[in-house]
Design a protein around this motif. Structure first.
Motif, short mmCIF file in Angstrom:
data_model
loop_
_atom_site.label_atom_id
_atom_site.label_comp_id
_atom_site.label_asym_id
_atom_site.label_seq_id
_atom_site.Cartn_x
_atom_site.Cartn_y
_atom_site.Cartn_z
N CYS A 29 -11.42 -4.22 -0.24
CA CYS A 29 -10.56 -3.91 0.90
C CYS A 29 -11.26 -2.83 1.71
CB CYS A 29 -9.17 -3.48 0.47
SG CYS A 29 -9.10 -1.99 -0.52
N TRP B 127 -3.76 0.68 -2.52
CA TRP B 127 -3.55 -0.71 -2.11
C TRP B 127 -3.53 -1.57 -3.36
CZ3 TRP B 127 -6.53 -2.78 2.74
CH2 TRP B 127 -5.97 -4.01 3.14
N MET C 102 0.86 -1.17 0.00
CA MET C 102 0.00 0.00 0.00
C MET C 102 0.91 1.23 0.00
SD MET C 102 -3.20 0.61 2.56
CE MET C 102 -2.23 0.08 3.95
N ASP D 141 -8.49 -7.21 4.05
CA ASP D 141 -8.12 -7.64 2.71
C ASP D 141 -9.16 -8.68 2.33
OD1 ASP D 141 -6.83 -8.28 0.37
OD2 ASP D 141 -5.15 -9.29 1.33
#
Length: 141
Positions: free
Chosen positions: A77, A140, A49, A113
């Protein structure tokens, strides 16, 4: 896809650098542009990220810090937090999610995630005064 992510990062960084200079505040401040790359792990595996700051994007309102998450991965996410009145930041693949926070907040973000809890290699606790009047973006991948 990697070249498009690299190109997007370069464009975002260039725009951020052109956007503004350093903010003045009691806490640490950041110059516009790239801040750091975080390594993120979950039971789904490892990812990265990139954190980028764009100064002066809060409509010149130093009382607001905008936080965004852009998802270049293949599952949803999310960033969770405990700030009342602000929904979690949830981004499906190829999208982004943003929210405006008070710049005087200290926010601890939880990460997901997909449906799996995730953890970065650095604490995801931010004093938003360091970014007052601007936007902090987490890209991300």
């Amino acid at each position: 896809m990697t070249s498009s992510i690299t190109k997007a990062l370069r464009l975002a960084t260039a725009a951020a650098v052109l956007a503004a200079a350093t903010l003045s505040a009691n806490a640490q401040t950041f110059d516009a542009g790239y801040i750091q790359t975080l390594d993120v792990t979950s039971t789904r595996g490892a990812s990265q990220m990139h954190q980028i700051f764009n100064a002066g994007t809060g409509g010149s309102n130093p009382a607001i810090t905008r936080v965004c998450i852009a998802n270049y991965g293949n599952v949803g996410c999310a960033f969770t937090h405990t700030v009342r009145g602000i929904n979690p930041l949830v981004a499906q693949p190829g999208s982004q999610s943003c929210a405006n926070f008070s710049s005087n907040c200290r926010v601890a973000f939880g990460m997901f995630d997909g449906l799996e809890p995730a953890q970065a290699n650095r604490a995801m606790v931010m004093n938003l005064s360091a970014f007052a009047g601007g936007t902090v973006s987490f890209i991300w991948q």
